[in-house]
Design an enzyme around this catalytic site. Structure first.
Site, PDB file in Angstrom:
ATOM      1  N   ALA C  75      43.787  59.758  59.863  1.00  0.00           N
ATOM      2  CA  ALA C  75      44.449  60.167  58.619  1.00  0.00           C
ATOM      3  C   ALA C  75      45.963  60.229  58.773  1.00  0.00           C
ATOM      4  O   ALA C  75      46.697  59.998  57.815  1.00  0.00           O
ATOM      5  CB  ALA C  75      43.910  61.516  58.150  1.00  0.00           C
ATOM      6  N   THR C  76      46.443  60.529  59.966  1.00  0.00           N
ATOM      7  CA  THR C  76      47.887  60.549  60.168  1.00  0.00           C
ATOM      8  C   THR C  76      48.469  59.171  59.861  1.00  0.00           C
ATOM      9  O   THR C  76      49.447  59.046  59.120  1.00  0.00           O
ATOM     10  CB  THR C  76      48.221  60.949  61.618  1.00  0.00           C
ATOM     11  OG1 THR C  76      47.731  62.276  61.837  1.00  0.00           O
ATOM     12  CG2 THR C  76      49.703  60.895  61.886  1.00  0.00           C
ATOM     13  N   ASN C 155      43.753  72.004  54.825  1.00  0.00           N
ATOM     14  CA  ASN C 155      43.129  72.156  56.143  1.00  0.00           C
ATOM     15  C   ASN C 155      43.202  73.582  56.683  1.00  0.00           C
ATOM     16  O   ASN C 155      42.443  73.936  57.571  1.00  0.00           O
ATOM     17  CB  ASN C 155      43.773  71.206  57.149  1.00  0.00           C
ATOM     18  CG  ASN C 155      45.285  71.271  57.133  1.00  0.00           C
ATOM     19  OD1 ASN C 155      45.903  71.055  56.083  1.00  0.00           O
ATOM     20  ND2 ASN C 155      45.885  71.569  58.267  1.00  0.00           N
ATOM     21  N   GLN C 183      40.193  66.387  54.862  1.00  0.00           N
ATOM     22  CA  GLN C 183      39.301  67.546  54.937  1.00  0.00           C
ATOM     23  C   GLN C 183      38.188  67.509  53.903  1.00  0.00           C
ATOM     24  O   GLN C 183      37.382  68.429  53.857  1.00  0.00           O
ATOM     25  CB  GLN C 183      40.118  68.837  54.763  1.00  0.00           C
ATOM     26  CG  GLN C 183      41.053  69.154  55.923  1.00  0.00           C
ATOM     27  CD  GLN C 183      40.310  69.592  57.194  1.00  0.00           C
ATOM     28  OE1 GLN C 183      39.126  69.923  57.150  1.00  0.00           O
ATOM     29  NE2 GLN C 183      41.013  69.575  58.314  1.00  0.00           N
ATOM     30  N   ALA C 204      37.589  59.871  60.507  1.00  0.00           N
ATOM     31  CA  ALA C 204      36.157  60.029  60.770  1.00  0.00           C
ATOM     32  C   ALA C 204      35.819  61.283  61.564  1.00  0.00           C
ATOM     33  O   ALA C 204      34.728  61.829  61.439  1.00  0.00           O
ATOM     34  CB  ALA C 204      35.625  58.784  61.500  1.00  0.00           C
ATOM     35  N   HIS C 205      36.750  61.764  62.376  1.00  0.00           N
ATOM     36  CA  HIS C 205      36.392  62.866  63.273  1.00  0.00           C
ATOM     37  C   HIS C 205      36.302  64.209  62.562  1.00  0.00           C
ATOM     38  O   HIS C 205      36.022  65.222  63.191  1.00  0.00           O
ATOM     39  CB  HIS C 205      37.358  62.950  64.458  1.00  0.00           C
ATOM     40  CG  HIS C 205      38.735  63.443  64.137  1.00  0.00           C
ATOM     41  ND1 HIS C 205      39.085  64.766  64.211  1.00  0.00           N
ATOM     42  CD2 HIS C 205      39.850  62.791  63.737  1.00  0.00           C
ATOM     43  CE1 HIS C 205      40.363  64.905  63.887  1.00  0.00           C
ATOM     44  NE2 HIS C 205      40.852  63.721  63.588  1.00  0.00           N
ATOM     45  N   THR C 243      43.482  44.587  67.109  1.00  0.00           N
ATOM     46  CA  THR C 243      42.059  44.354  67.327  1.00  0.00           C
ATOM     47  C   THR C 243      41.256  45.487  66.703  1.00  0.00           C
ATOM     48  O   THR C 243      41.526  46.658  66.967  1.00  0.00           O
ATOM     49  CB  THR C 243      41.757  44.300  68.833  1.00  0.00           C
ATOM     50  OG1 THR C 243      42.562  43.281  69.425  1.00  0.00           O
ATOM     51  CG2 THR C 243      40.291  44.014  69.092  1.00  0.00           C
ATOM     52  N   CYS C 328      46.523  71.546  64.032  1.00  0.00           N
ATOM     53  CA  CYS C 328      47.458  70.475  64.327  1.00  0.00           C
ATOM     54  C   CYS C 328      48.795  71.016  64.805  1.00  0.00           C
ATOM     55  O   CYS C 328      49.563  70.312  65.422  1.00  0.00           O
ATOM     56  CB  CYS C 328      47.641  69.608  63.099  1.00  0.00           C
ATOM     57  SG  CYS C 328      46.071  69.006  62.478  1.00  0.00           S
TER      58      CYS C 328
HETATM   59  C1  LIG Z   1      49.552  39.724  74.621  1.00  0.00           C
HETATM   60  C2  LIG Z   1      48.905  40.634  73.657  1.00  0.00           C
HETATM   61  N1  LIG Z   1      49.635  41.547  72.999  1.00  0.00           N
HETATM   62  C3  LIG Z   1      49.095  42.396  72.119  1.00  0.00           C
HETATM   63  C4  LIG Z   1      47.753  42.378  71.844  1.00  0.00           C
HETATM   64  C5  LIG Z   1      47.234  43.335  70.829  1.00  0.00           C
HETATM   65  O1  LIG Z   1      46.410  44.330  71.385  1.00  0.00           O
HETATM   66  P1  LIG Z   1      45.557  45.277  70.425  1.00  0.00           P
HETATM   67  O2  LIG Z   1      44.756  44.385  69.572  1.00  0.00           O
HETATM   68  O3  LIG Z   1      44.764  46.117  71.333  1.00  0.00           O
HETATM   69  O4  LIG Z   1      46.500  46.057  69.592  1.00  0.00           O
HETATM   70  C6  LIG Z   1      46.943  41.438  72.505  1.00  0.00           C
HETATM   71  C7  LIG Z   1      45.497  41.290  72.244  1.00  0.00           C
HETATM   72  O5  LIG Z   1      44.961  41.393  71.207  1.00  0.00           O
HETATM   73  C8  LIG Z   1      47.534  40.559  73.431  1.00  0.00           C
HETATM   74  O6  LIG Z   1      46.811  39.652  74.069  1.00  0.00           O
HETATM   75  C1  LIG Z   2      44.564  67.506  55.899  1.00  0.00           C
HETATM   76  C2  LIG Z   2      44.729  66.686  57.123  1.00  0.00           C
HETATM   77  N1  LIG Z   2      45.448  65.551  57.050  1.00  0.00           N
HETATM   78  C3  LIG Z   2      45.616  64.766  58.120  1.00  0.00           C
HETATM   79  C4  LIG Z   2      45.071  65.088  59.338  1.00  0.00           C
HETATM   80  C5  LIG Z   2      45.334  64.166  60.492  1.00  0.00           C
HETATM   81  O1  LIG Z   2      44.180  63.496  60.900  1.00  0.00           O
HETATM   82  P1  LIG Z   2      44.213  62.654  62.264  1.00  0.00           P
HETATM   83  O2  LIG Z   2      44.644  63.616  63.320  1.00  0.00           O
HETATM   84  O3  LIG Z   2      42.846  62.172  62.444  1.00  0.00           O
HETATM   85  O4  LIG Z   2      45.212  61.583  62.127  1.00  0.00           O
HETATM   86  C6  LIG Z   2      44.325  66.288  59.459  1.00  0.00           C
HETATM   87  C7  LIG Z   2      43.721  66.748  60.719  1.00  0.00           C
HETATM   88  O5  LIG Z   2      44.192  66.641  61.795  1.00  0.00           O
HETATM   89  C8  LIG Z   2      44.152  67.084  58.318  1.00  0.00           C
HETATM   90  O6  LIG Z   2      43.448  68.216  58.383  1.00  0.00           O
END
Ligand SMILES: Cc1ncc(COP(=O)(O)O)c(C=O)c1O
Ligand SMILES: Cc1ncc(COP(=O)(O)O)c(C=O)c1O
Lengths: 391, 128, 391, 128
Positions: C75-76, C155, C183, C204-205, C243, C328
């Site tokens: 969410a951040t 939150n 939330q 999701a968490h 990715t 947080c």
């Molecule tokens: C050279 C290089 N840089 C950056 C990335 C991006 O990594 P990620 O998809 O984990 O953000 C990759 C692979 O996807 C890569 O091979």
């Molecule tokens: C209202 C709200 N917004 C945003 C966040 C940020 O979520 P995340 O830490 O998964 O980025 C939280 C919890 O940490 C939250 O309670």
């Protein structure tokens, strides 16, 4: 298909090491270490301890201090944070930046975005061997140059840049040097205590850690500050906010330790696999190896072949899983810009196949790949117009 | 789960067994041939129709292109061979798209085949 | 400590559902679905199918189309992408933005960053009940207002904003409306087909999915475009490169399905737990409930108490894991800005405890929390100077 | 794994058993008392030293503050009680920091206790 698949696409992503899967699992359920590391209660503190342990493990792999590492969601984010962050932090000093057209999209597109923001970018072409010439770089460095970004290992060809030489040049001129080491961390020996690198991007899923977690190394040097691209909390020195994903971080940390322990063995194994594959196909008429013999990471072999269409080649390779060009662009349909920058024409670039190996790769896998490749090339040439025939 | 499968069974079968790929061998009343290409670097197709005793005695093709184009050529040849010469008059592209489950962004490729057939039909017409 | 810990900090993060853990595991090892979904080989296509299935599941939870969802790291990031992205995309039309000081840090700090960039932000205070008054909002909307961001469920206090009313007002004025629903997703019924929301952030968490994966909903409406904050690839409609982390996405998708199936039962359970806790402590002298009785998410109970120091209160609560203020910010040491905005003084804000419940919470857990809370308050009051005594 | 444990065993023990918290009861030659506060909203401490027969017969404190401050007051009182009056003359802050493993960013809190003791010693001096 999945059962008999032969996976030779380790440069795109690796499976997760079983020990890493195990530690990730201890972080997920109610009786595990799932709590928010920012929480001050007992379970939060356990998570914080796991995170700090993992940071130490990653620091050990790179021979640096844990305080220099910022967790991110992957190398894409690390590249964006490093490049946008350093360019903007130093914009008052100058707006000239340097990179190469053979970088990963996450670097190229970030620099293109900065161009739109008013930065000036010099794009230095590699030589025919894929390498950046230090002389050329020296000529391009200007009084207002603030940042140079050159990747360590190329994801398509495996070409290894001389990041030590590049970094030294940058240090002499007071220019920040960033390297995208997504393809080298955990695979090549990287000693940050003795490398003139200011910013380094990595991602765990390229070295048997989980997807969705990476890091940015920020050398502890005056003038090496970056500004964040996301805002909202005290995590990661306010450079990268958000709840720290404990299972991913714990997994990345353990993957780093395992990678360090097997680095030499892996390299030998990869060399054997690559050489076996090359020996099995090198006599094919009209075959070109993309990337030089030396100065290449052993886990990648990239070849082009005349007279064969790339998409059909990929289908013919099944059930061997390989990449056509960079996995990151493979659904885009364009032919590889990296190979074109190396001097390949469109036809050659579109027929490129990247074989990449890992520690689970066996000789049987390689033999299967050889057989499929030979069969497919012959098959497609037999179908093609005679005007396309290899002379 | 939505299966993301770019090639259907027909495409795969034709790709594995392109029985009609290659030059025509043998003697015929007439051998009509066309060559079409997308661009210098793009896909290309050669198509032959061999006419004998008032029917299409043999269909042959050669192609440099994606699996859908190979399969489309193969399917077309299988369908026309041993049929009436009027089969050369038109290609039902939409039926082919359906039969081969060609994704939208690739349907343009099939126009290449349509062009090749048109060129053959034109030759047939001029000569008739 | 971990064995006997009583976890009442579900608003910070939840443990992962066992079924979700299971599907995540099928995505990690060499014979599983770990391949890069952007790869066109067979294993890549399997991953892509999993990702598209998960996107559909999340869309079903929210009653929207999968095409409207962009995967992020949480969410951040979703908040940053939505707010920076919409503000910059519409900057040529106007630079006035509206939000509240009771938002999550990820929203507040993003708006503060935009203020530095030259945007003008109106910060609307809530009423004593924590709610945004629609009249006040209407008065603040201007011809150059481009974006309003108001969270769904707070939150810290659980206060539920009238996002339907706020959204309608925004629609009438052609203003983009973003809501941080971190939330509420998976906890309250959210029907995006019938809600005037343009952008919605989730993670999701907070609903028994894994940490490190979230999404941004972008309504398919003209004028609702955003610009990316990261660059580098074709993933996620070029709005969020990198990715795609298959195991996290598959986990988030399944968590969404599970959340939908148990939403009503969970709500009833949470109400019972919250009422039991409140009944067990409400007679304590000098106790204040932070947040109104009605219009509150049942999974959170936030209370302040006079004459007690917050950090000592947290230690006294052990082994019950609760949050002091927002999880947080809890390592930052500041007292809660959300509670101060509700009219609490510093002393009250610093003594605040947020109890938050989940479906594994039992009556025994609640009774333990009641016992520890009562003991600690008495204990600390007995130690405190008489001048601090509750009158 | 580096244990991130904000409170050591001594802090926890003192927090659970603050035996010297509360007002002094009983008759003494002299009862010295000081009150110190960080700020209107911040931590505060009241400290008593009860002198009888030339020794510190009783030490007592009341505090509103974090666990480290509570523990520091408790440790100090335990140490001084039944000892010579000269014990009131100075607080070895660094020994206390070590004994309670006080994190750096919180060491300032202990100065409050030092101030309270100084105020008592000053009273003692004036009266002596
Ligand atoms: C050279 C290089 N840089 C950056 C990335 C991006 O990594 P990620 O998809 O984990 O953000 C990759 C692979 O996807 C890569 O091979
Ligand atoms: C209202 C709200 N917004 C945003 C966040 C940020 O979520 P995340 O830490 O998964 O980025 C939280 C919890 O940490 C939250 O309670």
């Amino acid at each position: 298909m999945s059962n008999k698949a032969v996976y030779l696409d380790y440069a795109a992503t690796t499976p997760v090491d079983p020990r890493v899967i195990e530690i990730m699992q201890t972080c997920l359920s109610l009786d595990g270490h799932f709590a928010n590391p920012a929480s001050i209660h007992a379970k939060g503190r356990q998570s914080a301890a796991l995170v700090s342990d993992a940071r130490m493990r990653l620091a050990n792999l790179l021979n640096t201090q844990p305080e220099c590492l910022i967790w991110t969601s992957g190398a894409t984010e690390s590249n964006n944070l490093a490049i946008q962050g350093a360019a903007r932090a130093r914009a008052h000093r100058g707006r000239h930046l340097i990179t190469m057209p053979t970088e990963h999209k996450a670097v190229i597109d970030t620099f293109k975005a900065l161009e739109k923001e008013g930065f000036e970018v010099s794009w230095i072409n590699p030589g025919a061997d894929g390498l950046l010439s230090l002389d050329t770089l020296e000529n391009e460095l200007r009084a207002d140059t603030q940042l140079v970004s050159v990747m360590h290992v190329n994801n398509e060809t495996g070409v290894i840049q001389d990041i030590s030489g590049i970094g030294l040049l940058c240090r002499e001129q007071g220019v920040v040097f960033h390297t995208d080491a997504a393809q080298s961390v955990g695979k090549l020996d990287i000693d940050l205590a003795n490398l003139p690198v200011d910013l380094l991007s990595l991602t765990a899923h390229k070295f048997y850690g989980p997807q969705g977690i990476g890091a940015l190394y920020i050398a502890d040097r005056p003038g090496n500050g970056i500004v964040p691209i996301m805002f909202g909390g005290n995590q990661e020195r306010r450079l990268r906010p958000g709840t720290l994903p404990v299972h991913l971080i714990a997994g990345a940390g353990l993957a780093a330790t395992i990678a360090a322990s097997r680095l030499n063995d892996d390299t030998r194994h990869l060399q054997v696999m690559r050489d076996r594959l090359w020996d099995g196909i090198k006599d094919i008429e009209g075959l070109t190896r993309n990337g030089p013999d030396g100065n290449c990471y052993a886990g990648i072999l990239n070849v082009s072949v005349d007279g064969v269409e790339g998409e059909s080649l990929m289908l013919g390779m099944e059930p061997v899983c390989v990449a056509s060009g960079s996995a990151c662009n493979s659904t885009s349909g364009e032919s590889s810009y990296v190979l074109r920058a190396l001097g390949r024409n469109d036809r050659q670039a579109q027929s490129a196949v990247r074989f990449s190996f890992g520690h689970a790769t066996t000789s049987d896998d390689i033999d299967m790949a050889i057989a499929r490749y030979r069969w497919t090339v012959n098959h497609l040439r037999a179908i093609a117009p005679r005007s396309m025939a290899v002379s | 789960m939505a299966a993301i499968q770019p090639y259907n069974a027909t495409v795969r079968e034709c790709f594995e067994n392109p029985d009609h790929a290659g030059d025509p061998q043998g003697d015929y009343d007439r051998v009509l041939k066309s060559t079409v290409m997308e661009s210098e670097q793009g896909a290309r197709i050669e198509l032959w129709a061999c006419v004998a005793d008032g029917i299409i005695a043999k269909m042959r093709y050669r192609t440099w292109g994606c699996p859908h184009l190979i399969a489309a050529a193969e399917v077309l040849c299988r369908r026309l061979e041993n049929g009436p010469v009027s089969g050369l008059s038109a290609l039902d592209v939409s039926a082919l798209i359906e039969q081969l489950s060609v994704p939208v962004e690739k349907t343009g490729k099939l126009l290449l085949l349509e062009d090749a057939l048109k060129a053959i039909w034109a030759q047939h017409g001029y000569a008739a």
